[in-house]
Every structure is written in structure tokens, then in C-alpha cells.
Write an enzyme that holds these catalytic residues in place. Structure first.
Site, mmCIF file in Angstrom:
data_model
loop_
_atom_site.group_PDB
_atom_site.id
_atom_site.type_symbol
_atom_site.label_atom_id
_atom_site.label_comp_id
_atom_site.label_asym_id
_atom_site.label_seq_id
_atom_site.Cartn_x
_atom_site.Cartn_y
_atom_site.Cartn_z
ATOM 1 N N SER A 1 0.827 -1.193 0.000
ATOM 2 C CA SER A 1 0.000 0.000 0.000
ATOM 3 C C SER A 1 0.876 1.264 0.000
ATOM 4 O O SER A 1 1.701 1.432 -0.888
ATOM 5 C CB SER A 1 -0.969 -0.044 1.179
ATOM 6 O OG SER A 1 -1.927 0.965 1.055
ATOM 7 N N ASP B 1 -8.008 -5.765 -6.353
ATOM 8 C CA ASP B 1 -7.887 -4.540 -5.567
ATOM 9 C C ASP B 1 -8.275 -3.361 -6.440
ATOM 10 O O ASP B 1 -7.681 -3.160 -7.506
ATOM 11 C CB ASP B 1 -6.453 -4.392 -5.068
ATOM 12 C CG ASP B 1 -6.214 -3.073 -4.347
ATOM 13 O OD1 ASP B 1 -7.182 -2.516 -3.795
ATOM 14 O OD2 ASP B 1 -5.060 -2.609 -4.328
ATOM 15 N N HIS C 1 -6.287 -6.112 -1.864
ATOM 16 C CA HIS C 1 -5.217 -5.162 -1.553
ATOM 17 C C HIS C 1 -4.137 -5.768 -0.662
ATOM 18 O O HIS C 1 -2.951 -5.518 -0.844
ATOM 19 C CB HIS C 1 -5.848 -3.936 -0.887
ATOM 20 C CG HIS C 1 -4.939 -2.774 -0.720
ATOM 21 N ND1 HIS C 1 -4.376 -2.116 -1.788
ATOM 22 C CD2 HIS C 1 -4.494 -2.131 0.391
ATOM 23 C CE1 HIS C 1 -3.629 -1.115 -1.343
ATOM 24 N NE2 HIS C 1 -3.672 -1.113 -0.022
#
Length: 490
Positions: free
Chosen positions: A178, A414, A467
Site C-alpha cells: 500500500s 484490488d 489489496h
């Protein structure tokens, strides 16, 4: 004779230290037991603080379950910015799986068969200062950014390897996901420059891994609309209209008509879980939100018998900047700052919040009390963070051209950091293809696709993952992770 005996004693102590790495670990850092877990740890665990001026950086270290004297050491960083790396420890690839069914008043911990500590030693670091259990006695330290975070994390590593010198010769990797798409390459760049400058101790950096990481405004910002269309989330008509009005440039709309069409896209996908479009969007019970927003210590049993919590592996969990406001130069609000005190949308953080805010747990983890370090939050609102490193493409090109191996992987469902943008920026570096786009397999099944480039740069997708890839696909994640560390084809 006494001199000779003393000499023999010194030699024996040195031999013992080399045979038993635990003897050189800092006093009091060994984690003996954890509330909620009955049984023996499959390897040694250590935790504590590394102090840098007025900052105290918290780490949790898990020795490899295989061969800690030889296996790689990997630093793990979660993103946010402002989110704790206990995210990865509890919900992704740590040594335990956490169940909400209580054991002696705590969530129950079970051994994780797909822990990344099966093949490597893991350092989970709360960074920057002010995140998780890390804190400073000088609140001005909570004003930070990309470059300062990388510098502090490099200093942490130098001090950590001084505390654990037996690992200085092990292969070392940096990994994260991320917003750690910025943390990882900027830190790797600091470490690489330190190695070139002869900074001691010399870290044996071999490479890095980035999962669903942000990298570049343009590539990441333009990825959502084509991803949403390709996944069947918006119609052909809307896609054609928004493409026509925005001319393929979605990250920085300049015309009102473009903004109107983008609003229609956001409206169409607004109720989906942006971290995994296949999963439902979790909504915390009001009782938990009320508890979380008070200063009363949390207890697992106080959630109430009438609550029906989701099974832990059904939680929806991810850390990243929202698709509506991509990371740009300047101030980057944390999730609580962005959402006026609420935490990350669609996520179930109850287990982590309850466990890590229990004083008995904090004591077992060698974390300072809430009076000193503050309450543990998944993502904090006490830092003021600036994005000041720009695009990561130049960092990736610099590091790979210097011989460091890089694995850039993406869960292909994601929607927050779509794989389409990541695939595009890795291709934009311009390296020659070494391994053409192809499927990769686990137990005879296609687990995603990979594209290998010159200079040991690899792009990888994980089929059906969101994600936080190891959360959704733990078996496949351990497979690609193990193969990468071993230098084998994925």
C-alpha cells in the site's frame, strides 16, 4: 594459568554465542508467551524498542522457523500512511491466526501454517514515530514525511542489527504494501547508499518486495477507470463517455464534463469494497465504535454476547490512499484525519484493537503502557505526514540498475491500487523482457500471471486477491514469497 583459563573461557563464550543466536539478543526482549495462545512457539520471538533521540521505535521480531542462522531477514512495513505493521502480523502473514472466539477473555491465537516466518525471519516495525506502539516524547517528531521516515527507518535498522549482530550476514530484504510502496523503495535507497558509503554495520541488502503499492500519480491515478470497466463494474457507454471527456487522463480532471463523468463512475462503484471487489463491505457494530471512541480499556468480553462478529478470515482489510484522492505532493491525511475520526472503510479491526489495547498483552509484547505510548490504533491520527519523495519510478530504476532484486506484486481484485496501473509503470521503466507474460502455478492451478524484466525486476499478479494479498491468498503468497527469496522462477 589464570590468564590461559580466562582465554579459554572467552573462546567458549564466543562459540556458544555463535551456536545460539538468542544469547546475543537484548536482555528482556524475548517474548515468552502471549495472551490467547496455548502451546509452544515454532521459533523464538523478540520485541521491544529502538531509541533514536526522543523517538522510540517499536519492533516485533520472529525468527525463521526453518534455519534462522541462514535464512533471509525481512523487514515488513504497512502503509497508510500512519498504519501499524501489526496489520501484517495479525491479519496477513504473521505466525498466528487470530479467532474472535475468546480464550481466557482474549481472542484465540492459532499457529498460521502459511506464516512468512516459515522461510524467513521477520521484523515488523511500527513506523514512522507516532504509529502503533512507536512514539516520541517530543510531539514535533510527529510532523514527518517520506524522506524523514526513510532516514529514521535506516537508522533503526543500523541500531537493530547492532542489537542482533548474529543476523548481519543474513540476506536482507525490505517488504511492504500500500503506502509502503513509497516506504520500501525510499528506505531501500537509503540502505543502498549507506552500503556504498561504508556505513557500519554493513547491511546485506539483496532486494525488496512491494505489494499493491502506490508509485506514481499518473500511472496509479489513471488506473481506476479502465480497471472498473474491465471488471464489468461500469458500462461500455459510461466508459466511452468518461474516456471521451477526460481523454484518458483521469487522475487530474481539468474540465467540468470530465469531473461529472468521473462522479458517475464513483457513484457506480461507491458501495463496493475498494480493497477487494469480490468481498462484502464490513460495518463495525455500534457498540464497538462506542468503545473504541472512549478512554475505557477494551476487554473482549465487553463486546456483548448479542454481537455476531464476522469470522476473522472474512474481515475486509487494507491500507491505502483512497481512489478519490490520490497521493500528491504535500500533506497526506491519515485515514482517521480524512474520515473525521473514523478508521479505514470496509474493515474489521476489532480483534487487533481489542488484543493490542489490553495491558496484559502490551506487557507480554514489551510495549510501553498506554500512559506513555498512547492507545494502539490500526491507523493513527496523531501524525502530520507529507509526501515529499515524488514518483517512485526513479527509485525503482536506480535500485534495480544497481543489482537489487525487486518483486512488484498485485492482488488483481484490488480497486484501490489497481494492478493495471502497477503493470503500466513497471513496463514504463523500459527494461527488456526476460520472461514473457505467463501464468504461474501453485499445486497445478493458475495462481496469477507474471512478467519478468531485465535487472531482476518482476511484476506478478495474484488471482482473486485484494489489496492485502496474504490475507486473501495465504498459500499462494507463501509460495511466491518463498520462490522469490530463493532466487527461483515464480
Amino acid at each position: 594459568m589464570r590468564v590461559f583459563n580466562s582465554f579459554i573461557l572467552i573462546i567458549l563464550i564466543q562459540i556458544a554465542l555463535s551456536c545460539n543466536p538468542a544469547l546475543s539478543a537484548p536482555d528482556g526482549s524475548l517474548v515468552a508467551k502471549l495472551p490467547g495462545f496455548n502451546g509452544s512457539f515454532p521459533s523464538k520471538h523478540y520485541s521491544g524498542y529502538v531509541t533514536i533521540n526522543e523517538k522510540k521505535f517499536y519492533y516485533y521480531f520472529v525468527e525463521s522457523e526453518r534455519n534462522p542462522s541462514k535464512d533471509p531477514v525481512v523487514l515488513w512495513l504497512n502503509g497508510g500512511p500512519g498504519c501499524s505493521s501489526f496489520d501484517g502480523f495479525i491479519y496477513e502473514h504473521g505466525p498466528f491466526n487470530f479467532a474472535k472466539e475468546p480464550h481466557d477473555g482474549f481472542p484465540t491465537l492459532h499457529l498460521n501454517p502459511y506464516s512468512w516466518s516459515k522461510v524467513s525471519s521477520m521484523i515488523y516495525l511500527d513506523s514512522p514515530s507516532g504509529v502503533g506502539f512507536s512514539y516520541s516524547t517530543n510531539e514535533t517528531d510527529y510532523i514527518t514525511g517520506d524522506l524523514k521516515t526513510a532516514s529514521d527507518s535506516h537508522t533503526f535498522l543500523l541500531k537493530w542489527f547492532e542489537l542482533y549482530p548474529e543476523y548481519q550476514n543474513n540476506p536482507f530484504y525490505i517488504a511492504g504494501e500500500s503506502y509502503a510502496g513509497i516506504y520500501v523503495p525510499t528506505l531501500a535507497y537509503e540502505v543502498a547508499n549507506g552500503i556504498d558509503a561504508g556505513v557500519k554495520p554493513v547491511l546485506n541488502l539483496k532486494g525488496y518486495l512491494v505489494g499493491n503499492g502506490i508509485a506514481d500519480n499518473v500511472f496509479d491515478g489513471n488506473a481506476l477507470v479502465p480497471f472498473a470497466h474491465g471488471m464489468g463494474l461500469i458500462s461500455d457507454e459510461l466508459f466511452e463517455a468518461v474516456n471521451s471527456e477526460c481523454n484518458g487522463g483521469y487522475y487530474n480532471p481539468t474540465s467540468q464534463n470530465c469531473k461529472i463523468k468521473l462522479d458517475k463512475v464513483h457513484e457506480a462503484i461507491g458501495d463496493l469494497n475498494i480493497y477487494n471487489i469480490l468481498e462484502p463491505c464490513y460495518h463495525a457494530p455500534a457498540s464497538f465504535i462506542q468503545l473504541k471512541n472512549t478512554n475505557v480499556p477494551l476487554s473482549f468480553r465487553r463486546l456483548g454476547e448479542t454481537e455476531r462478529p464476522l469470522p476473522v478470515r472474512k474481515r475486509i482489510f487494507g491500507r491505502a490512499w483512497p481512489y478519490r484522492a490520490l497521493v500528491r505532493d504535500g500533506h497526506v491525511p491519515t485515514w482517521p484525519q480524512l474520515l473525521s475520526g473514523e478508521n479505514v472503510p470496509c474493515t474489521d479491526e476489532e480483534v487487533a484493537d481489542i488484543w493490542l489495547n489490553n495491558e496484559a498483552v502490551r506487557k507480554a509484547l514489551h510495549a510501553d503502557s498506554a500512559d506513555l505510548a498512547g492507545r494502539w490504533d490500526l491507523c493513527t491520527d496523531r501524525i502530520y505526514f507529507n509526501h515529499d519523495a515524488g514518483s517512485m519510478i526513479k527509485y525503482h530504476k536506480n535500485l534495480t540498475s544497481r543489482g537489487y532484486r525487486a518483486l512488484i506484486y498485485s492482488g488483481d481484485h484490488d480497486m484501490c491500487v489497481p494492478f493495471t496501473g502497477t503493470e503500466a509503470w513497471t513496463r514504463s521503466i523500459g527494461y527488456k523482457t526476460i520472461d514473457e507474460w505467463r501464468p504461474w502455478y501453485v499445486k497445478g492451478q493458475v495462481s496469477g500471471f507474471t512478467h519478468g524484466y531485465d535487472y531482476n525486476l518482476t511484476f506478478l499478479t495474484i488471482k482473486g486477491a485484494g489489496h492485502t494479498v496474504p490475507e486473501y491468498k495465504p498459500l499462494e503468497s507463501l509460495e511466491f514469497y518463498s520462490r522469490f527469496l530463493a532466487g527461483a522462477n515464480i
